[in-house]
Design an enzyme around this catalytic site. Structure first.
Site, PDB file in Angstrom:
ATOM      1  CG  ASP A  37      -2.046   0.969   1.123  1.00  0.00           C
ATOM      2  OD1 ASP A  37      -2.327   1.456   0.008  1.00  0.00           O
ATOM      3  OD2 ASP A  37      -2.670   1.268   2.160  1.00  0.00           O
ATOM      4  CG  ASN A  85      -7.350  -2.228  -6.141  1.00  0.00           C
ATOM      5  OD1 ASN A  85      -6.386  -2.957  -5.935  1.00  0.00           O
ATOM      6  ND2 ASN A  85      -7.664  -1.258  -5.285  1.00  0.00           N
TER       7      ASN A  85
HETATM    8  C1  FPP Z   1      -1.869   0.108  -3.493  1.00  0.00           C
HETATM    9  O1  FPP Z   1      -1.407   1.435  -3.389  1.00  0.00           O
HETATM   10  C2  FPP Z   1      -1.232  -0.587  -4.623  1.00  0.00           C
HETATM   11  C3  FPP Z   1      -1.896  -1.144  -5.686  1.00  0.00           C
HETATM   12  C4  FPP Z   1      -3.342  -1.121  -5.793  1.00  0.00           C
HETATM   13  C5  FPP Z   1      -1.177  -1.782  -6.808  1.00  0.00           C
HETATM   14  C6  FPP Z   1       0.049  -2.563  -6.490  1.00  0.00           C
HETATM   15  C7  FPP Z   1       0.842  -2.719  -7.734  1.00  0.00           C
HETATM   16  C8  FPP Z   1       2.187  -2.679  -7.827  1.00  0.00           C
HETATM   17  C9  FPP Z   1       3.075  -2.576  -6.673  1.00  0.00           C
HETATM   18  C10 FPP Z   1       2.869  -2.719  -9.152  1.00  0.00           C
HETATM   19  C11 FPP Z   1       2.857  -3.991  -9.917  1.00  0.00           C
HETATM   20  C12 FPP Z   1       3.005  -5.204  -9.124  1.00  0.00           C
HETATM   21  C13 FPP Z   1       3.312  -6.416  -9.614  1.00  0.00           C
HETATM   22  C14 FPP Z   1       3.263  -7.581  -8.695  1.00  0.00           C
HETATM   23  C15 FPP Z   1       3.689  -6.681 -10.999  1.00  0.00           C
HETATM   24  P1  FPP Z   1      -2.460   2.621  -3.486  1.00  0.00           P
HETATM   25  O2  FPP Z   1      -2.607   3.006  -4.911  1.00  0.00           O
HETATM   26  O3  FPP Z   1      -3.732   2.211  -2.820  1.00  0.00           O
HETATM   27  O4  FPP Z   1      -1.751   3.747  -2.684  1.00  0.00           O
HETATM   28  P2  FPP Z   1      -2.455   4.896  -1.796  1.00  0.00           P
HETATM   29  O5  FPP Z   1      -3.082   4.211  -0.633  1.00  0.00           O
HETATM   30  O6  FPP Z   1      -1.308   5.775  -1.414  1.00  0.00           O
HETATM   31  O7  FPP Z   1      -3.445   5.588  -2.674  1.00  0.00           O
END
Ligand code: FPP
Length: 266
Positions: A37, A85
């Site tokens: 996250d 998501n």
């Molecule tokens: C949450 O951060 C993260 C995600 C929804 C996506 C995770 C994806 C990656 C790390 C990249 C690709 C991964 C792989 C395994 C190929 P957020 O967007 O909710 O962050 P925030 O809480 O700060 O808004």
């Protein structure tokens, strides 16, 4: 200046060495689950679009997988895209799908070099055809690897997985193969997406949020939770070591008393 930055690197390296040396290799967790996250906030702090954070999160994925495999952890599961998501703005969902395609495709060689098998849990049918294709190819090409299983949770939620298992069990009841009175916890576990995946001993969540957000709800009944203040793109090998060391200092009682656990050890 050059001397300072060199000595800083040296002391950082020593710190890393010390941290890894304090891990008890005989009591390693078999399975570590991670809620990655903070990508969006990491990008916003830099005045960039959220997707910039997702792109930078890939390096943290690499480091974490490498560190876990080097230590001898057998399974890691990364929450890469939740059922919820899908409700994000279309541009972000499209960008994430595109990133998955590029990353999965680009990491096959590294996965093979490191003897890591790629696997997936989640409602894969809902993914874009291109992501499905890349995933299938990567899973096929890494299927023979034995050092560690890297699970991506994609279009995944714990409630979705439990519901999916209930439907499969109910179908067996309907077909007369199973008496409802005979349903056991083991049977439910056997109907989860990856029945051979053991329950995680540790669940790590980054970004200072204290929730488990519908991740591995069935499997984390007795999992130790570790919350890191780091935003996911900043997460490095040492952060994983820290979580493992913290875990190794906990007493896992599974509902028993402390005395029972200590007596068992003796
Ligand atoms: C949450 O951060 C993260 C995600 C929804 C996506 C995770 C994806 C990656 C790390 C990249 C690709 C991964 C792989 C395994 C190929 P957020 O967007 O909710 O962050 P925030 O809480 O700060 O808004």
């Amino acid at each position: 200046m050059a001397v300072n930055s060199k000595s800083l690197n040296l002391s950082e390296m020593m710190e890393k060495e010390n941290l890894i040396d304090t891990i008890d290799k005989c009591r390693l967790p078999k399975h570590i689950a991670i809620i990655m996250d903070g990508n969006g906030r990491w990008a916003q702090q830099r005045g960039e679009q959220r997707v910039f954070g997702h792109h930078n999160g890939v390096q943290a994925v690499r480091e974490t997988a490498e560190a876990a495999a080097e230590l001898g952890v057998k399974f890691i599961t990364l929450y890469a895209f939740s059922t919820e998501n899908w409700n994000r703005p279309k541009e972000e969902v499209d960008a994430l799908m595109q990133l998955l395609v590029i990353t999965i495709n680009g990491e096959i060689k590294t996965l093979n070099d490191n003897n890591i098998r790629l696997r997936v849990i989640g409602n894969v049918q809902d993914l874009t055809p291109q992501v499905k294709k890349e995933l299938e190819e990567a899973m096929e090409k890494t299927a023979g690897n034995t050092r560690m299983d890297l699970f991506l949770a994609l279009s995944y939620s714990g409630r979705w997985e439990i519901l999916d298992a209930i439907k499969k069990v109910a179908a067996e009841v309907k077909e007369g193969k199973l008496d409802p009175e005979q349903i056991t916890e083991k049977m439910v576990s056997d109907h989860m997406n990856a029945p051979d995946l053991p329950d995680p001993e540790i669940l790590i969540r980054t970004s200072g949020e204290y929730r488990t957000s519908n991740f591995l709800m069935w499997q984390t009944a007795y999992t130790e939770l570790f919350f890191s203040p780091k935003l996911w793109p900043d997460f490095r090998k040492e952060d994983l070591y820290e979580a493992i060391i913290d875990f190794q200092h906990r007493e896992r009682r599974f509902g028993k008393t402390s005395e029972q656990i200590i007596n068992c050890k003796g």
